[in-house]
Design a protein around this motif. Structure first.
Motif, PDB file in Angstrom:
ATOM      1  N   TYR A  25      39.106  39.871  37.292  1.00 50.22           N
ATOM      2  CA  TYR A  25      40.424  40.483  37.230  1.00 50.22           C
ATOM      3  C   TYR A  25      40.300  41.994  37.209  1.00 50.22           C
ATOM      4  CZ  TYR A  25      42.036  35.840  36.110  1.00 50.22           C
ATOM      5  OH  TYR A  25      42.298  34.504  36.144  1.00 50.22           O
ATOM      6  N   ALA A  28      45.400  30.648  35.524  1.00 52.75           N
ATOM      7  CA  ALA A  28      46.838  30.857  35.390  1.00 52.75           C
ATOM      8  C   ALA A  28      47.180  31.508  34.056  1.00 52.75           C
ATOM      9  CB  ALA A  28      47.571  29.525  35.540  1.00 52.75           C
ATOM     10  N   ALA A  29      46.500  31.104  32.996  1.00 51.47           N
ATOM     11  CA  ALA A  29      46.763  31.677  31.676  1.00 51.47           C
ATOM     12  C   ALA A  29      46.398  33.162  31.640  1.00 51.47           C
ATOM     13  CB  ALA A  29      45.980  30.910  30.609  1.00 51.47           C
ATOM     14  N   ALA A  75      46.207  35.160  34.237  1.00 52.45           N
ATOM     15  CA  ALA A  75      47.128  35.872  35.123  1.00 52.45           C
ATOM     16  C   ALA A  75      48.450  36.161  34.414  1.00 52.45           C
ATOM     17  CB  ALA A  75      47.369  35.048  36.389  1.00 52.45           C
ATOM     18  N   ARG A  76      48.941  35.196  33.634  1.00 47.69           N
ATOM     19  CA  ARG A  76      50.176  35.433  32.885  1.00 47.69           C
ATOM     20  C   ARG A  76      49.983  36.530  31.851  1.00 47.69           C
ATOM     21  NH1 ARG A  76      50.474  29.737  33.211  1.00 47.69           N
ATOM     22  NH2 ARG A  76      49.554  29.528  31.129  1.00 47.69           N
ATOM     23  N   LEU A  77      48.837  36.501  31.185  1.00 51.67           N
ATOM     24  CA  LEU A  77      48.550  37.490  30.148  1.00 51.67           C
ATOM     25  C   LEU A  77      48.491  38.899  30.731  1.00 51.67           C
ATOM     26  CD1 LEU A  77      47.757  38.012  27.167  1.00 51.67           C
ATOM     27  CD2 LEU A  77      45.369  37.706  27.880  1.00 51.67           C
ATOM     28  N   HIS A  86      49.790  39.777  33.671  1.00 48.14           N
ATOM     29  CA  HIS A  86      50.904  39.972  34.612  1.00 48.14           C
ATOM     30  C   HIS A  86      50.402  40.149  36.050  1.00 48.14           C
ATOM     31  CE1 HIS A  86      53.504  40.362  31.121  1.00 48.14           C
ATOM     32  NE2 HIS A  86      52.694  41.285  30.641  1.00 48.14           N
ATOM     33  N   TYR A  99      48.513  33.147  42.924  1.00 44.18           N
ATOM     34  CA  TYR A  99      48.999  32.003  43.692  1.00 44.18           C
ATOM     35  C   TYR A  99      47.891  30.955  43.742  1.00 44.18           C
ATOM     36  CZ  TYR A  99      52.860  34.914  45.309  1.00 44.18           C
ATOM     37  OH  TYR A  99      53.978  35.712  45.367  1.00 44.18           O
TER      38      TYR A  99
END
Length: 202
Positions: A24, A180-181, A183-185, A187, A191
């Motif tokens: 990331y 996904a977790a 990515a949410r954290l 922002h 996809y």
């Protein structure tokens, strides 16, 4: 190792960046990176009509491992899931490797990953041709993760469609759920997609 920023940056129209296990980078600073996705043996070279006449697609060999690593590292993708036996390469007739991508095998599914094209060779159809080749090599339902709507649109043109974690095969559910977790954290525009064979492009 020291990486020069921007050596291999993800771009969208003939996307030639990468998809690999989560690395990331801070998207707020404009760094573009993507998250990850088959067997060994020797297979014949291929020259799809969408490739330049001076290029061909071939399966990776043991001697390609450092070239693959530098491509993946340069694109700021996860270098820990690299197995040369899973990679296919676009090679120029002068022997230079221009692009790479791999199919990772899980229980009852596969993941398309580590798709990278060298910056000077982008927008020449190499990413599209290599992705289509990997689709033909797939032997199980195929999934991927990518960051950003432009990459998602690129893969949608090749037959991929969004998928939710809850319906993923067990072999990928934990991995994609973790992505996904995170990515949410952070922002991040993550996809997660599934390839539908009926939309297969040859």
């Amino acid at each position: 190792m020291i990486l020069r920023p921007g050596t291999l940056r993800a771009q969208s129209e003939d996307y030639d960046g990468g998809i690999s296990s989560p690395v990331y980078s801070d998207s707020r600073r404009g760094t573009e990176s993507v998250l990850d996705g088959s067997t060994g043996g020797t297979k014949p070279m291929e020259t799809p009509s969408s490739l330049p006449a001076n290029c061909h697609i071939r399966q990776a060999k043991p001697t390609d491992i450092w070239t693959i690593r530098w491509l993946v590292l340069g694109a700021k993708l996860d270098p820990t899931q690299i197995r040369w036996q899973q990679f296919w390469l676009v090679e120029h007739r002068n022997g230079q490797i221009l692009a790479c991508g791999q199919l990772r095998t899980f229980v009852n599914c596969q993941e398309l990953g580590s798709l990278v094209v060298r910056s000077p060779q982008r927008r020449q159809g190499l990413g599209t041709a290599l992705t289509r080749h990997l689709l033909r090599q797939a032997t199980a339902p195929l999934y991927l993760e990518c960051l950003g709507s432009q990459l998602a649109e690129f893969y949608q043109r090749l037959g991929f469609r969004p998928v939710v974690v809850e319906v993923l095969p067990s072999g990928l559910r934990r991995k994609f759920g973790l992505s996904a977790a995170v990515a949410r954290l952070l922002h991040l525009p993550l996809y997660q997609m599934h390839w539908l064979p009926k939309n297969r492009n040859g």
